[in-house]
Every structure is written in C-alpha cells, then in structure tokens.
Design a protein around this motif. Structure first.
Motif, short mmCIF file in Angstrom:
data_model
loop_
_atom_site.label_atom_id
_atom_site.label_comp_id
_atom_site.label_asym_id
_atom_site.label_seq_id
_atom_site.Cartn_x
_atom_site.Cartn_y
_atom_site.Cartn_z
N ALA A 15 -4.99 0.93 5.08
CA ALA A 15 -4.00 0.63 4.03
C ALA A 15 -3.30 -0.70 4.32
O ALA A 15 -3.01 -1.47 3.38
CB ALA A 15 -2.98 1.76 3.95
N GLU A 49 -5.59 -3.42 3.25
CA GLU A 49 -5.56 -3.57 1.79
C GLU A 49 -4.34 -4.37 1.34
O GLU A 49 -4.43 -5.24 0.47
CB GLU A 49 -5.58 -2.20 1.10
N ALA A 50 -3.19 -4.06 1.91
CA ALA A 50 -1.96 -4.77 1.56
C ALA A 50 -2.08 -6.25 1.93
O ALA A 50 -1.64 -7.13 1.18
CB ALA A 50 -0.76 -4.14 2.26
N SER A 91 0.86 -1.17 0.00
CA SER A 91 0.00 0.00 0.00
C SER A 91 0.90 1.22 0.00
O SER A 91 1.79 1.36 0.83
CB SER A 91 -0.91 0.01 1.23
N ARG A 140 -1.78 6.11 -0.70
CA ARG A 140 -2.95 5.38 -0.22
C ARG A 140 -3.04 5.44 1.31
O ARG A 140 -4.13 5.55 1.88
CB ARG A 140 -2.88 3.92 -0.69
#
Length: 253
Positions: A146, A149-150, A133, A137
C-alpha cells in the motif's frame, strides 16, 4: 543623543543576518551591560544561522551527486505504523540551489516548524505530488504494498517528470525512473526531508479532520498511533471505519 538599549535591541532583532556584523562593530565600544547582552544574543543567533547554512549544504550531497540526471525528486511516506488512517506519500522536486532552511526528517521537527516548512516548500518547490492508500487497501494488500501504491500515486501527481528518485530506504516497484534508496534518507537528503514534511503534515491534518468525525479515539493528538487513550477507546467502542483491521487484532476480537 545616544540610542537607548531598547532601540538597539529592536535594531539588532530586525536586522538581516548580512547586516549584523556591521552592527556588532558599531556597538562594540558601547560599555552598557544591556547593550553587551543584546549584542551577545544577536551573535548567538547569527552563529546558529551560519551553522544551519552548513547543515543544509550537507543535506545536498545526493542532489549534487545525481545532478546530471536532471530534476531530482525526493520521496517519503508518513503513517506506516498507526492503527488507523491512511498511509500518505510525498514526492517533492526542489529548485536547484534550494535556499529553504531547517528542512529535516519530519519526526525531528516540532509540529509548528513542520507547518511553517510545509507552506514554504509548497510555495518554493518546482513540483509536489501526494499519494494516499486507504485503510481498506492496507488491509487488502498489506502496508508495504500500500505504501508503494501511495508513492507511485505521488510521483504520478508531479507536474514535472523527474529524472531520478531519491527514496527513503525503499525501491518502489513498477516505476521506470532511476531510483536511489537511501537509509534514513529523510535526515540525509534535503529532497527526501522535504517530502517527509509534506507527507507528515498532510496526514496529520487529515487525522485532525477524522477526529471531528470519530472523537472517541483522540485522533487529533495521537494521529492514529497506538497511544493508551486510543487503545482504551478501541477496546471500549470497537473499531471505526478508518481503523486498519489487520493492525488491531491484538485489541479487538
């Protein structure tokens, strides 16, 4: 003619751990102090190895507990705290009865050991996924989101679908796979420990590359964390494109 002390030393150093007890027996009657010293060194090496075997077996407690779920994936991240650079997540599925020694929380390992283990894990793992990320972001949605998300990207990148996720402390939203958050999991689970090494080495290597582009900030040594040389450069030169704007408000206006 009797073997020289040097020959015995070389033999002990080259011997597999399984063969060392036989060598100890072979040289127990040798009264030369040099031989006795080399045997003692080898005995300490064997004792350390046996202690490591016990420690690693202890790191498999969660893997044994959740074995019925199928492929077990460890997940961890690196880089939540730095002022610059991405956050990186690692997802690792190790083979059953994994025989990789010295896996641990990546922060407890030397850089050299992390690099060595990275290569071994990449070679022996059933599957490895890595997620990123960006600083942009992170500024946009905050570091926690973030990081999630990663982690989702890392899981999506696996070539094998895991049956269960062992996570370092967090529960990742929007993932339908069963998850087990484990506090300080990178030091308690061999799978999470392996993921922490993959994430840390991947991110560190990336920050070394960024150092060649933005040499003022010392990224090769501080990896984007708030070291004094980094903060002084930040105040002098201002932020570069990989700085997290929401993390540096105390240092730049």
């Amino acid at each position: 003619m009797a073997e020289s002390i040097r020959e015995i030393k070389e033999k002990l150093q080259a011997a597999d751990y399984e063969r060392l007890p036989d060598l100890f027996q072979a040289y127990e009657q040798d009264e030369r102090s040099g031989v006795r010293m080399e045997v003692e060194k080898a005995k300490k090496r064997l004792a350390a190895y046996e202690k490591e075997l016990v420690r690693i077996e202890g790191l498999k407690i969660y893997e044994r507990k959740y074995a019925a779920f199928g492929s077990i994936c460890g997940i961890d991240e690196a880089g939540r705290g730095p002022l610059a650079g991405p956050v990186v997540a690692g997802a690792v599925i190790l083979p059953e009865n994994c025989d990789i020694l010295y896996i641990n929380d990546s922060k407890k390992l030397s850089e050299k050991k992390r690099e060595e283990l990275y290569d071994v894990i990449m070679e022996k793992a059933v599957a490895v996924g890595i997620g990123y990320s960006t600083p942009e972001r992170i500024d946009e949605i905050n570091i926690l989101q973030a990081t999630y998300e990663a982690m989702r990207e890392a899981v999506a990148g696996l070539s094998v679908q895991p049956g269960i996720l062992l996570n370092d402390a967090v529960t990742i939203p929007q993932i339908p796979i069963k998850q087990v958050p484990i506090i300080k999991g990178d030091a308690k689970s061999i799978s999470i420990g392996a993921a922490s090494i993959i994430a840390k080495v991947t991110r560190d290597r990336l920050m070394v590359q960024y150092d060649s582009i933005f040499p003022e900030y010392g990224f090769a040594s501080n990896k984007g964390y708030g070291a004094q040389i980094h903060i002084e450069a930040l105040k002098k030169y201002g932020p570069c494109p990989i700085h997290r704007k929401t993390f540096i408000t105390h240092f730049v206006s």
